[in-house]
Design a protein around this motif. Sequence first.
Motif, mmCIF file in Angstrom:
data_model
loop_
_atom_site.group_PDB
_atom_site.id
_atom_site.type_symbol
_atom_site.label_atom_id
_atom_site.label_comp_id
_atom_site.label_asym_id
_atom_site.label_seq_id
_atom_site.Cartn_x
_atom_site.Cartn_y
_atom_site.Cartn_z
ATOM 1 N N SER A 24 1.139 -1.087 0.406
ATOM 2 C CA SER A 24 0.045 -0.078 -0.046
ATOM 3 C C SER A 24 0.747 1.038 -0.296
ATOM 4 O O SER A 24 0.373 2.187 -0.793
ATOM 5 N N LEU A 25 2.079 1.615 0.752
ATOM 6 C CA LEU A 25 2.518 2.428 0.656
ATOM 7 C C LEU A 25 3.801 2.521 0.087
ATOM 8 O O LEU A 25 3.488 4.313 -0.715
ATOM 9 N N ARG A 26 3.748 1.643 -0.939
ATOM 10 C CA ARG A 26 4.286 1.538 -2.122
ATOM 11 C C ARG A 26 3.504 1.956 -3.139
ATOM 12 O O ARG A 26 4.459 2.871 -3.605
ATOM 13 N N LYS A 27 2.269 1.873 -3.277
ATOM 14 C CA LYS A 27 1.526 2.417 -4.054
ATOM 15 C C LYS A 27 1.591 3.548 -4.248
ATOM 16 O O LYS A 27 1.101 4.142 -4.987
ATOM 17 N N THR A 28 1.517 3.875 -3.019
ATOM 18 C CA THR A 28 0.970 5.746 -2.338
ATOM 19 C C THR A 28 2.221 6.499 -3.246
ATOM 20 O O THR A 28 1.911 7.075 -3.864
#
Length: 83
Positions: free
Chosen positions: A25-29
């Motif tokens: 999720s952090l990477r996608k954001t």
Amino acid sequence: MDSISKSFTHYKNGVGIEKDINLKSLRKTYITWVHQVMQKETGLLTSHSTAKVLESYYIDPQILSVVERGAVEIKIFGQNSSL
């Protein structure tokens, strides 16, 4: 990579974040925010082969709509003024 994901989850839980997020999720954001600035050049940073891969799996339109709304609505120095 598995130990990094476990570490992320450990610290997320340690600070009391209950939302269902993970390292992915952090990477996608992050990639979505970078894409907002770099546009078609984002692949240079992420090393993805095509823009289609980025758009299909890494660019979150929901996050972009929030970023775009913030860019219009957030006023750092009061009223909008021409620079």
